[in-house]
Design an enzyme around this catalytic site. Sequence first.
Site, short mmCIF file in Angstrom:
data_model
loop_
_atom_site.label_atom_id
_atom_site.label_comp_id
_atom_site.label_asym_id
_atom_site.label_seq_id
_atom_site.Cartn_x
_atom_site.Cartn_y
_atom_site.Cartn_z
N LYS A 67 1.82 2.10 -5.12
CA LYS A 67 2.36 1.50 -6.50
C LYS A 67 1.45 1.86 -7.70
O LYS A 67 1.85 2.15 -8.71
CB LYS A 67 2.48 -0.12 -6.23
CG LYS A 67 3.36 -0.51 -5.32
CD LYS A 67 3.47 -1.94 -4.84
CE LYS A 67 2.32 -2.67 -4.29
NZ LYS A 67 2.06 -2.04 -3.15
N GLY A 101 5.41 12.18 -3.92
CA GLY A 101 3.92 12.16 -4.22
C GLY A 101 3.37 13.17 -3.13
O GLY A 101 3.57 12.99 -1.90
N ASP A 155 0.68 -1.31 -0.19
CA ASP A 155 0.06 0.06 0.08
C ASP A 155 0.90 1.14 0.04
O ASP A 155 0.38 2.28 0.42
CB ASP A 155 -1.15 -0.13 1.22
CG ASP A 155 -1.80 -1.30 1.26
OD1 ASP A 155 -2.23 -1.70 0.17
OD2 ASP A 155 -2.08 -1.97 2.36
N THR A 172 -9.68 -4.73 1.78
CA THR A 172 -10.64 -5.29 2.86
C THR A 172 -11.13 -4.52 3.80
O THR A 172 -11.84 -4.64 4.39
CB THR A 172 -9.41 -6.53 3.66
OG1 THR A 172 -8.37 -5.65 4.08
CG2 THR A 172 -8.97 -7.46 2.71
N GLY A 228 -4.61 -4.12 -3.75
CA GLY A 228 -5.66 -3.12 -4.05
C GLY A 228 -4.84 -2.06 -4.43
O GLY A 228 -4.16 -1.35 -3.62
N HIS A 229 -4.83 -1.47 -5.66
CA HIS A 229 -4.10 -0.55 -6.29
C HIS A 229 -4.98 0.44 -6.68
O HIS A 229 -6.01 0.66 -7.26
CB HIS A 229 -3.25 -1.08 -7.39
CG HIS A 229 -2.20 -1.97 -6.92
ND1 HIS A 229 -1.05 -2.56 -7.70
CD2 HIS A 229 -1.86 -2.53 -5.83
CE1 HIS A 229 -0.44 -3.32 -7.38
NE2 HIS A 229 -0.83 -3.34 -6.13
N LYS A 282 -0.76 4.36 -7.79
CA LYS A 282 -0.59 5.89 -8.36
C LYS A 282 0.54 6.05 -9.42
O LYS A 282 0.31 6.40 -10.52
CB LYS A 282 -0.46 6.80 -7.30
CG LYS A 282 -0.23 8.24 -7.80
CD LYS A 282 0.16 9.05 -6.40
CE LYS A 282 0.72 10.10 -7.18
NZ LYS A 282 0.68 11.47 -6.63
N GLY A 323 0.17 14.04 -3.10
CA GLY A 323 -1.33 13.99 -2.97
C GLY A 323 -1.87 12.58 -3.80
O GLY A 323 -0.91 12.28 -4.52
N GLN A 382 1.80 -6.26 -3.42
CA GLN A 382 2.21 -6.49 -2.28
C GLN A 382 3.69 -5.85 -2.09
O GLN A 382 3.80 -4.72 -2.61
CB GLN A 382 2.58 -7.76 -1.87
CG GLN A 382 1.16 -8.55 -1.69
CD GLN A 382 0.36 -9.23 -2.92
OE1 GLN A 382 1.05 -9.60 -3.54
NE2 GLN A 382 -0.84 -8.64 -2.84
P1 GDP Z 1 -0.88 0.44 -3.53
O1 GDP Z 1 -1.46 -1.07 -3.10
O2 GDP Z 1 0.68 0.46 -3.27
O3 GDP Z 1 -1.27 0.71 -5.18
O4 GDP Z 1 -1.45 1.45 -2.52
P2 GDP Z 1 -2.85 1.65 -2.05
O5 GDP Z 1 -3.67 2.03 -3.37
O6 GDP Z 1 -3.53 0.60 -1.56
O7 GDP Z 1 -2.88 2.69 -0.92
C1 GDP Z 1 -2.30 3.95 -1.21
C2 GDP Z 1 -3.11 5.30 -1.07
O8 GDP Z 1 -2.42 6.36 -1.03
C3 GDP Z 1 -4.31 5.26 -2.01
O9 GDP Z 1 -5.52 5.76 -1.54
C4 GDP Z 1 -3.43 6.24 -3.03
O10 GDP Z 1 -4.69 6.97 -3.64
C5 GDP Z 1 -2.87 7.10 -2.06
N1 GDP Z 1 -1.91 7.93 -2.35
C6 GDP Z 1 -0.74 7.63 -3.29
N2 GDP Z 1 -0.10 8.56 -3.41
C7 GDP Z 1 -0.20 9.51 -2.38
C8 GDP Z 1 0.42 10.72 -2.17
O11 GDP Z 1 1.50 11.16 -2.88
N3 GDP Z 1 -0.48 11.55 -1.35
C9 GDP Z 1 -1.57 11.02 -0.69
N4 GDP Z 1 -2.21 11.80 0.13
N5 GDP Z 1 -2.22 9.95 -1.02
C10 GDP Z 1 -1.43 9.22 -1.88
P1 IMO Z 2 -0.95 -4.15 -2.24
O1 IMO Z 2 -0.56 -4.66 -3.68
C1 IMO Z 2 -0.78 -4.68 2.00
C2 IMO Z 2 -0.75 -9.01 3.58
C3 IMO Z 2 -2.20 -9.25 4.38
C4 IMO Z 2 -1.49 -10.25 5.16
C5 IMO Z 2 -0.48 -11.00 4.42
C6 IMO Z 2 -0.75 -12.40 3.87
O2 IMO Z 2 -2.25 -3.40 -2.27
O3 IMO Z 2 0.07 -3.48 -1.59
P2 IMO Z 2 -2.51 -13.23 1.73
O4 IMO Z 2 -3.86 -12.60 1.57
O5 IMO Z 2 -1.65 -12.29 0.62
O6 IMO Z 2 -2.09 -14.40 2.02
O7 IMO Z 2 -2.20 -12.25 3.09
O8 IMO Z 2 0.00 -10.22 3.34
N1 IMO Z 2 -1.23 -8.33 2.20
C7 IMO Z 2 -1.23 -6.94 1.91
N2 IMO Z 2 -0.92 -6.01 2.65
N3 IMO Z 2 -1.09 -4.68 0.76
C8 IMO Z 2 -1.48 -5.72 -0.04
O9 IMO Z 2 -1.08 -5.54 -1.37
C9 IMO Z 2 -1.38 -7.03 0.59
N4 IMO Z 2 -1.44 -8.18 -0.03
C10 IMO Z 2 -1.45 -9.02 0.94
O10 IMO Z 2 -2.70 -8.32 4.94
O11 IMO Z 2 -0.83 -9.82 6.34
MG MG Z 3 -3.06 -1.71 -1.78
#
Ligand code: GDP
Ligand code: IMO
Ligand code: MG
Length: 428
Positions: A16, A413, A13, A301, A40-41, A18, A415, A224
């Site tokens: 990635k 980043g 999270d 989730t 979840g991207h 963005k 925002g 991940q």
């Molecule tokens: P990923 O799994 O690595 O793609 O990240 P997620 O999408 O799960 O979580 C990142 C969150 O941070 C998302 O809600 C993005 O919209 C947000 N985000 C990404 N870059 C920035 C940033 O530079 N500033 C802010 N405020 N939010 C960001």
């Molecule tokens: P993105 O790509 C954050 C974590 C789960 C748990 C562990 C194992 O959005 O960054 P799994 O269901 O993969 O067997 O769970 O890995 N996990 C993540 N945590 N971002 C993710 O994906 C994740 N995918 C799995 O919370 O701790």
């Molecule tokens: Mg994510």
Amino acid sequence: MPATIVVGTQWGDEGKGKFTDLFAKEMSLVVRYQGGHNAGHTLVVDGETTALQLIPSGVLYDHVTPVIGNGVVVDPAVLIAEVDMLEAKGVDCSRLRVSGNAHLILPYHQELDVVFERHLGQNKLGTTKRGIGPAYADKAFRIGLRVQDMMDPKIFREKLAVALHEKGPLLAKVYNRLLPDIDVIADKYLHEYYPRIEPYICDAIDLVHESLDAGQHVLFEGAQATFLDLDQGTYPFVTSSNPTAGGACTGAGVGPRDIDRVVGITKAYTTRVGSGPFPAELFDEVAEHFVTVGHEFGTNTGRRRRCGWFDAVMLRHAARLNSLSEMALTKLDILDDLDTIKVCVAYEIDGNTVTSMPYHQSDFHKAKPIYEELPGWKTDISACTERHQLPTEAQDYLRLLEAQVGVPISVVGVGPGRNQFVHWNEGS
Ligand code: GDP
Ligand code: IMO
Ligand code: MG
């Protein structure tokens, strides 16, 4: 730079999605190489948010071919729902390609993920309960079914029968759960899912290599992150695939010499979802600040993310494991209101100061953070577009991170929006 890997450097999270979306502007192919719908991207374009689980984050551009590589585990129901969701928004998914060698998630995988977590009780891993671990386990045990198996109903049923021979009694006798009959599962996969997925199935290796050979730009999008890597992460609190840069080679069918650039997506602080050690974790009002201001709830989730300060010890290790060429730093704006900002630069373990990741799990579990402290900038940076617009204190923070990690920051980043970033690259 024809071949670039985007890899998460912390516990997921980082943002990635963005930056993949931003970099995809220059790409012909965006290839997911591991994981499944545990990811979840999030992409935010013109104020509209799109959350993706399986489809690569380049899908919003007409010129990009999104590819699901052989290293991914695919739940066809989720893939179809995601295509439908995107097409309802007007995004054309006809360019999507899915490797015939990618493994399928079957109903017993998800069932096993749920009951095994329940069985672990307070020792649970905190998985996403999507069936990811059981699907990769079957791949390693060689009883997995692949996307291409759906092309031959006879083979599909034979392989399914082999798997069910074990899964049926396991679920019934150990966990008291009944599985649907083989005909019910086969019918769903062969007659409901396959016709929808069939147009996308391809030889992804050929596709990727033809693109690279033509000098086109290919982005390998990790899901991940480094410390969730099955081999390199905080085992057993990890996922069941290899998100680290090497995973792009096995999960997309390229060799290390094909890769030109590895971008480590790094959050300006640290978060983690699920169980496991986290030395710089906070339980105070700063953690609350990160959760509320940073909206630190799982994209997938909805779980509250655990939060802490930036951990430079872990990042130094991530730089080694992925041979990072650069960091793309996200969410710097979330630090805007803080009076002081801390960076974990070392650990105290049994009275000793340790500056690198301890290899023994017990040492990592008892590691206490040693912090370096900086003043905050107390300024809204979300509208900054040039590096000189960043407050001095923010620039000092970026320089400290670069010095601590030993890797340059290329882009920052400020925002969630696609255009909310600043080129940093002081050296260039
Ligand atoms: P990923 O799994 O690595 O793609 O990240 P997620 O999408 O799960 O979580 C990142 C969150 O941070 C998302 O809600 C993005 O919209 C947000 N985000 C990404 N870059 C920035 C940033 O530079 N500033 C802010 N405020 N939010 C960001
Ligand atoms: P993105 O790509 C954050 C974590 C789960 C748990 C562990 C194992 O959005 O960054 P799994 O269901 O993969 O067997 O769970 O890995 N996990 C993540 N945590 N971002 C993710 O994906 C994740 N995918 C799995 O919370 O701790
Ligand atoms: Mg994510």
